[in-house]
Design an enzyme around this catalytic site. Sequence first.
Site, PDB file in Angstrom:
ATOM      1  N   VAL A 219       0.899  -1.191  -0.224  1.00  0.00           N
ATOM      2  CA  VAL A 219      -0.146  -0.026   0.072  1.00  0.00           C
ATOM      3  C   VAL A 219       0.834   1.157   0.052  1.00  0.00           C
ATOM      4  O   VAL A 219       1.964   1.469   0.468  1.00  0.00           O
ATOM      5  CB  VAL A 219      -0.974   0.106   1.323  1.00  0.00           C
ATOM      6  N   CYS A 220       0.224   2.342  -0.638  1.00  0.00           N
ATOM      7  CA  CYS A 220       0.860   3.637  -0.550  1.00  0.00           C
ATOM      8  C   CYS A 220      -0.434   4.563  -0.368  1.00  0.00           C
ATOM      9  O   CYS A 220      -1.538   4.058  -0.059  1.00  0.00           O
ATOM     10  CB  CYS A 220       1.732   3.998  -1.476  1.00  0.00           C
ATOM     11  N   LYS A 221       0.029   5.806  -0.579  1.00  0.00           N
ATOM     12  CA  LYS A 221      -1.382   6.888  -0.530  1.00  0.00           C
ATOM     13  C   LYS A 221      -2.539   6.614  -1.511  1.00  0.00           C
ATOM     14  O   LYS A 221      -3.846   6.504  -1.184  1.00  0.00           O
ATOM     15  CB  LYS A 221      -0.955   8.242  -0.542  1.00  0.00           C
TER      16      LYS A 221
END
Length: 109
Positions: free
Chosen positions: A60-62
């Site tokens: 995950v990231c933003k």
Amino acid sequence: MIPTVSLDQVPHPLPEGLHVLDVREPEEWAHGHIEGALHVPLGILPARFSELPDGQTLVVCKVGGRSAQAVMWLQRQGLDVVNLDGGMLDWEAAGRPMVSETGAAPFIA
């Protein structure tokens, strides 16, 4: 091809044995992240590769761009990884649980 899932394809709560790798920057992580996730910023991922867990990992990231880059690289290293399209913004919007390191209510910065 980058293996990718949308949030509606991610079980809630997360199943036992599914790891979460958060590749955002430290400031982003501090404000809100998935409890139990491993934090390794994208820029230092190769240097910390030995810390990554075996088994299926949700990256995950933003929004999903940095995590897609991480998934491409990690796949070449032989790991079982999948990108979360929509990232932590979708996670937060869906009301999924988060924790923060700041003592304040968690949010996505």
